[in-house]
Design a protein around this motif. Structure first.
Motif, PDB file in Angstrom:
ATOM      1  N   VAL A  58     -30.896 -12.072  47.841  1.00  0.00           N
ATOM      2  CA  VAL A  58     -31.299 -11.794  49.227  1.00  0.00           C
ATOM      3  C   VAL A  58     -32.853 -12.199  49.140  1.00  0.00           C
ATOM      4  O   VAL A  58     -33.685 -12.280  50.109  1.00  0.00           O
ATOM      5  CB  VAL A  58     -31.285 -10.387  49.532  1.00  0.00           C
ATOM      6  CG1 VAL A  58     -29.635 -10.072  49.685  1.00  0.00           C
ATOM      7  CG2 VAL A  58     -32.091  -9.405  48.680  1.00  0.00           C
ATOM      8  N   ARG A  59     -33.373 -13.053  48.097  1.00  0.00           N
ATOM      9  CA  ARG A  59     -34.660 -13.499  48.205  1.00  0.00           C
ATOM     10  C   ARG A  59     -34.815 -14.429  49.329  1.00  0.00           C
ATOM     11  O   ARG A  59     -33.907 -15.134  49.549  1.00  0.00           O
ATOM     12  CB  ARG A  59     -35.146 -13.901  46.499  1.00  0.00           C
ATOM     13  CG  ARG A  59     -36.564 -14.312  46.373  1.00  0.00           C
ATOM     14  CD  ARG A  59     -36.866 -14.628  45.076  1.00  0.00           C
ATOM     15  NE  ARG A  59     -35.874 -16.011  44.509  1.00  0.00           N
ATOM     16  CZ  ARG A  59     -35.922 -16.484  43.464  1.00  0.00           C
ATOM     17  NH1 ARG A  59     -36.461 -15.643  42.437  1.00  0.00           N
ATOM     18  NH2 ARG A  59     -34.901 -17.344  43.101  1.00  0.00           N
ATOM     19  N   PRO A  60     -35.801 -14.479  49.749  1.00  0.00           N
ATOM     20  CA  PRO A  60     -37.052 -13.830  49.490  1.00  0.00           C
ATOM     21  C   PRO A  60     -37.385 -12.547  50.585  1.00  0.00           C
ATOM     22  O   PRO A  60     -38.370 -12.185  51.025  1.00  0.00           O
ATOM     23  CB  PRO A  60     -38.345 -14.708  50.184  1.00  0.00           C
ATOM     24  CG  PRO A  60     -37.652 -15.444  51.477  1.00  0.00           C
ATOM     25  CD  PRO A  60     -36.241 -15.399  50.972  1.00  0.00           C
ATOM     26  N   GLY A  61     -36.254 -11.890  51.017  1.00  0.00           N
ATOM     27  CA  GLY A  61     -35.990 -10.604  51.697  1.00  0.00           C
ATOM     28  C   GLY A  61     -35.724  -9.606  50.977  1.00  0.00           C
ATOM     29  O   GLY A  61     -35.810  -9.271  49.835  1.00  0.00           O
ATOM     30  N   TYR A  62     -35.014  -8.547  51.586  1.00  0.00           N
ATOM     31  CA  TYR A  62     -34.478  -7.399  51.271  1.00  0.00           C
ATOM     32  C   TYR A  62     -33.287  -7.000  52.112  1.00  0.00           C
ATOM     33  O   TYR A  62     -33.099  -7.317  53.164  1.00  0.00           O
ATOM     34  CB  TYR A  62     -35.336  -6.279  51.128  1.00  0.00           C
ATOM     35  CG  TYR A  62     -36.015  -5.927  52.015  1.00  0.00           C
ATOM     36  CD1 TYR A  62     -35.678  -5.147  53.433  1.00  0.00           C
ATOM     37  CD2 TYR A  62     -37.248  -6.796  52.697  1.00  0.00           C
ATOM     38  CE1 TYR A  62     -36.417  -4.973  54.627  1.00  0.00           C
ATOM     39  CE2 TYR A  62     -37.960  -6.522  53.951  1.00  0.00           C
ATOM     40  CZ  TYR A  62     -37.378  -5.580  54.647  1.00  0.00           C
ATOM     41  OH  TYR A  62     -38.200  -5.498  56.065  1.00  0.00           O
TER      42      TYR A  62
END
Length: 401
Positions: free
Chosen positions: A201-205
């Motif tokens: 899920v990079r660059p997120g969460y």
């Protein structure tokens, strides 16, 4: 809304910032007109998490007990790293869907004496460079409302900011995608505000938050989604939220089970985020910008409900404390400037989303260090700085504390 249309304060936007501002002003006897382009009770794409700053703001508004009667109380944030490590960080937390929260806040503003009308902001009214009201569109009718102050609390979409001459960045800071899943069989199995970092899920969460009545709020966010090209312009990075959501569900088994056994209620919905108290001018003569329009959402976590209410109340405080336009604007800008270092530290902590191995490191060390766990809890309670946890000095301390 009848002619002539006048108010001491005209507030554009009936989300948490606008309604909080309206309630504080109206309780002090100010003639407040609060308008929103949507009818009362509209939905808002959000994680719905109420962290301690939201609890504090709701307490000041006299609404905390009422909110907690309706909300799903939560005792921990569950931080889950790429290798499956987990640490539960304690805090005063809850979840209440924004549709219900925003309706409650709007009703509270009206109970205090604020008037509400459905209308869309078109442009400010100006006399010799000072904003003296706004032109609103209600149905097919254009309506001019005169006011001593106009407060823009119009959220992340920049159209109103642009019309008012306040927009400095047209693209958002981040983007998020959220859905509701009804899964009574998962109640008690997902009890924390679960936040998941992973290369997938990079660059997120990703997140799963337990909501009332057997529902769960599930979503993904990216809080650094656009490249700054200068001049207020930007370009979206190679970010596909639906692909990130699908990767989150495939990678994190509780998310997969939730989607497998539960019923998706409605569609997945996306929304922009404006973070770090940047992207808009805060004031001009006769006008204040507050809430997410002013960038009141935190980078790194995407949390923004508490700070939206807080900035809305700061706008009300400045108006109440100073009859003079210049003094009120200076007071409001000073109060936001005092918050800015905290937002900057959350921006620094945003590197965890780009480098999820940092989450693994923090989780590994926190399991061995009650002191570090206390510092992580302090981030929730705003007594610790999140950016310090992932600075070079902070990472070094993880090995030597």
């Amino acid at each position: 809304m009848r002619r002539p249309h006048q108010a001491d304060v005209l507030i554009i936007g009936a989300g948490p910032a606008g309604s909080a501002c309206a309630r504080v002003l109206a309780r002090s006897g100010v003639n407040v007109l609060l308008v929103d382009q949507h009818p009362a009770g509209r939905d808002k794409t959000c994680g719905d998490g109420l962290i301690p700053d939201a609890h504090k703001a709701l307490a000041r508004l006299g609404l905390l007990d009422e909110v907690m009667r309706r909300a799903e109380p939560v005792a921990h944030v569950g931080c889950i790293g790429p290798r499956g490590g987990r640490i539960d960080v304690p805090g005063s937390l809850a979840v209440l869907p924004r549709k219900e929260l925003d309706a409650l806040l709007l009703q509270a503003a009206q109970d205090a004496g604020a008037r509400f009308g459905q209308a869309r902001f078109e442009a400010p009214l100006e006399v010799e460079g000072r904003v003296v009201g706004a032109r609103l569109k209600r149905g097919d009718e254009m309506v001019d409302v005169q006011a001593r102050w106009v407060v823009l609390a119009t959220g992340a979409v920049p159209k109103a900011l642009t019309a008012a001459g306040m927009c400095e960045r047209h693209t958002p800071s981040g983007v998020a995608l959220r859905g509701y899943v009804k899964a009574p069989q998962m109640v008690g199995r997902i009890k924390a505000l679960e936040v998941v970092w992973d290369k997938a899920v990079r660059p997120g969460y990703g997140w799963i938050f337990p909501a009332p009545d057997g529902h769960f709020n599930i979503g993904v966010g990216v809080t650094d989604s656009h490249r700054d090209l200068g001049g207020g312009k930007g370009r979206k990075k190679d970010v596909n939220l639906r692909a990130i959501f699908d990767a989150f569900v495939a990678k994190y088994e509780p998310a997969a089970e939730l989607m497998r056994v539960g019923e998706l209620v409605g569609d997945l919905k996306g929304a922009p985020l404006r973070c770090t108290l940047t992207g808009a001018k805060w004031t001009r003569p006769g006008l204040l910008v507050t809430g997410e329009a002013a960038g009141s959402t935190y980078s790194f976590t995407g949390e923004g409900i508490g700070k939206a209410m807080e900035t809305g109340m700061l706008a009300a405080d400045a108006i109440l404390a100073h009859a003079d336009d210049t003094a009120a604007r200076a007071a409001y800008e000073t109060s936001l400037t005092a918050l800015k270092p905290k937002f900057d530290l959350y921006e620094r902590a945003n590197r965890v989303n780009a480098h999820p191995w940092l989450a693994d490191l923090l989780i590994w060390r926190a399991k061995k260090s009650p002191r570090l766990l206390q510092r992580m809890s302090g981030v929730l309670n705003e007594t610790s700085n999140p950016g310090n946890l992932v600075s070079v000095k902070g990472i070094s301390r993880l090995f030597f504390e």
